[in-house]
Scaffold this active site. Structure first.
Site, short mmCIF file in Angstrom:
data_model
loop_
_atom_site.label_atom_id
_atom_site.label_comp_id
_atom_site.label_asym_id
_atom_site.label_seq_id
_atom_site.Cartn_x
_atom_site.Cartn_y
_atom_site.Cartn_z
N SER A 267 0.84 -1.20 0.00
CA SER A 267 0.00 0.00 0.00
C SER A 267 0.87 1.24 0.00
O SER A 267 2.07 1.19 0.21
CB SER A 267 -0.88 0.02 1.24
OG SER A 267 -0.07 0.30 2.37
N LYS A 268 0.20 2.35 -0.21
CA LYS A 268 0.92 3.62 -0.24
C LYS A 268 1.45 3.94 1.15
O LYS A 268 2.50 4.55 1.30
CB LYS A 268 -0.06 4.61 -0.85
CG LYS A 268 -0.37 5.87 -0.28
CD LYS A 268 -1.21 6.63 -1.29
CE LYS A 268 -2.55 6.98 -0.67
NZ LYS A 268 -3.43 7.72 -1.53
N ARG A 269 0.75 3.45 2.19
CA ARG A 269 1.23 3.66 3.57
C ARG A 269 2.57 2.96 3.80
O ARG A 269 3.45 3.50 4.44
CB ARG A 269 0.20 3.15 4.57
CG ARG A 269 -0.96 4.07 4.79
CD ARG A 269 -1.14 4.50 6.26
NE ARG A 269 -0.62 3.60 7.27
CZ ARG A 269 -1.35 2.71 7.92
NH1 ARG A 269 -2.63 2.56 7.64
NH2 ARG A 269 -0.80 1.97 8.86
#
Ligand code: GLU
Length: 516
Positions: A267-269
């Site tokens: 994910s972008k996180r």
């Protein structure tokens, strides 16, 4: 069978934000497959969900693909025989097929309000139904053109009552599809709900628009992310009900990209947490969201593409370095892995290193000159070519062409203290003084060989071994303890500049001299 047909594939992103690496990989595999078969690669923008549209996202997608060297044959910018390629501009087309489904009894109008739907869900939950669905059983209790008399349906429609069009999914049927990656996928229709095909605003949902367009655009293979596998049986039903099952595309669902530790979807996180990019280009969203990009982080597009190609596909050999053309030759749907692909940024860095190392100096100089321009540092192209050539073996990211090579463009401001404290000896000082004097007498271009020969002469005169003074000389000229061949550096700087730097260091470090 699609053997004799021209291969036509598409990348069909929704412009809802920056395009994640997973999306770029999907585009890449489609592109490779098309090229390999002398087919066509289409870029279709799926923007029917107007609420999720993000300004700038479509452009971002196009720029990202262009950076990777993935150029569509047909698409929103390219045009083509099936234009328009933006679904929001194809509204009229879908209505006709929704009507066809209704006429054939495969779809129906539903007038339920949000409250009606909630009430249905609550009732089912109370009856212990885990995932309440609008389906063959529940539809019979709802407000739709199956349960209402047809004159009432007409009155509601003519009176402007909002409605959606739903697919009438058969109650008991096995839906099968042969996925090129997963093999046979079998789903019982009772697990599929009566999906909305046309929303109350008259726009089609993803499912209808996607199937209609794939058919009209003569798509032969649907290569897309695994997250769409659950939708595939529904799509098969749509092809069947629209009478297109014979020419239905083949499906290939690509494995997920996993977090570096393999635990769940990337994910972008994750990227923000671990400090690596998961987007091809930098992105600044309309909400002020800033994301880093592979390009701006100093990756070569060729390295990025090579890295992505091997995230989920294997060539069946040990070979790791592939140019785009080689990928086109080697790619095969049959060697797409079933298991998720772990995103390993170290591997991306390794690829980048390899590609930088193997790039012609001339080409790297272009990048260096760009960085220099941003810093308002003057350089001839000739000098940039030499600097790039000397640096390329020692760096991982393009910006290091400049960041690690600043001493080619300005004398050091400081000197590596560790080196100075160990190596700034009286012997070294003696040699440096004499060498600088020799250089001062030199006129014209100084080759690395000459710079070396002159240094050796000085060393011989004092009978001192080169190893004893080399690091002091390097620190005097560059400020640093390591770097490319020093005589090459001296040659790039020239005799005069080198002598000036040596004298400057001798002066600044005069209190540091150790006795040997
Ligand atoms: N619009 C879908 C997406 O955003 C396309 C999925 C497909 O390729 O069918 O990924």
């Amino acid at each position: 069978m699609t053997t004799n047909k021209q291969i036509r594939v598409r990348f069909a992103p929704s412009p809802t934000g920056a395009l994640h690496v997973g999306g770029v990989r999907t585009a890449l595999y489609n592109y490779l497959f098309a090229r390999q078969h002398q087919g066509k690669f289409l870029l279709r923008i799926e923007d029917t969900d107007q609420q999720r549209l993000v300004p700038g996202a479509e452009e971002y997608i196009r720029e990202s693909l262009a950076w990777c060297g993935i150029h569509p044959d047909e698409g929103v910018a390219e045009g083509g025989p099936h234009a328009p390629y933006r679904q929001s501009e194809r509204g009229k087309i879908y209505a006709q097929y929704a009507q066809q489904l209704i006429d054939a009894g495969h779809a129906y109008y539903a007038f339920d309000t949000e409250d009606d739907l909630n009430e249905m869900r609550e009732k089912l939950k109370a009856a212990n139904v885990a995932t309440p669905q609008y389906n063959a059983i529940t539809r019979m209790q709802m407000k739709n053109s199956i349960t209402l008399p047809s004159d009432e349906v007409q009155t509601l429609i003519q009176g402007g009552t909002p409605y959606v069009i739903r697919l009438k999914v058969p109650r008991k049927e096995e839906v099968r599809l042969n996925d090129r990656v997963r093999g046979w996928v079998m789903v019982h229709s009772s697990t599929i709900d009566d999906k909305v095909l046309v929303k109350s605003d008259g726009l089609p949902t993803y499912h209808l628009a996607n199937v209609v367009d794939d058919h009209l655009m003569e798509i032969t293979h649907v290569i897309r992310g695994e997250e769409w596998l659950p939708s595939a049986p529904l799509h098969v039903l749509l092809y069947r009900f629209l009478g297109w099952e014979d020419t239905m595309p083949e499906f290939a669902h690509l494995p997920l990209l996993l977090k570096p530790d393999g635990n769940g979807k990337l994910s972008k996180r994750d990227a923000q947490q671990h400090g690596f990019p998961v987007f091809p280009l930098e992105w600044e969203g309309p909400d002020g969201e800033k994301l880093r990009g592979f390009k701006q982080d100093g990756y070569l597009p060729e390295a990025f593409v090579n890295f992505l190609a091997l995230l989920g596909w294997n060539p069946g050999s040990e070979q790791e370095l592939f140019s785009l053309d080689e990928l086109v030759q080697a790619f095969s749907l049959d060697r797409i892995n079933k298991g998720g692909a772990r995103f390993d940024i170290q591997k991306a860095n390794w690829f980048n290193q390899q590609y930088i190392k193997n790039k012609p100096d001339e080409e790297l100089a272009g990048y260096l000159l760009q960085y220099l321009k941003e810093q308002s540092v003057e350089s001839s192209r000739e000098k940039a070519v030499r600097v790039a050539g000397l640096m390329k073996e020692r760096i991982t990211f393009l910006q290091e062409l400049w960041l690690n090579a600043k001493y080619f463009y300005a004398p050091p401001q400081q000197y590596d203290e560790k080196i100075v404290s160990k190596k700034w000896t009286d012997e070294a000082v003696t040699i440096l003084k004499s060498y600088s004097a020799t250089l001062q007498k030199h006129t014209g271009v100084l080759s690395a060989e000459e710079a070396k020969a002159q240094l050796e002469k000085v060393l011989e005169a004092y009978d001192i071994k080169i190893g004893k003074i080399m690091q002091a000389l390097r620190v005097a000229i560059t400020g640093e303890g390591g770097g490319p061949d020093l005589t090459e550096i001296i040659s790039v700087l020239g005799a005069e500049e080198t002598a000036t730097r040596i004298n400057m260091a001798l002066d600044k470090l005069k209190d540091e001299v150790k006795l040997t």
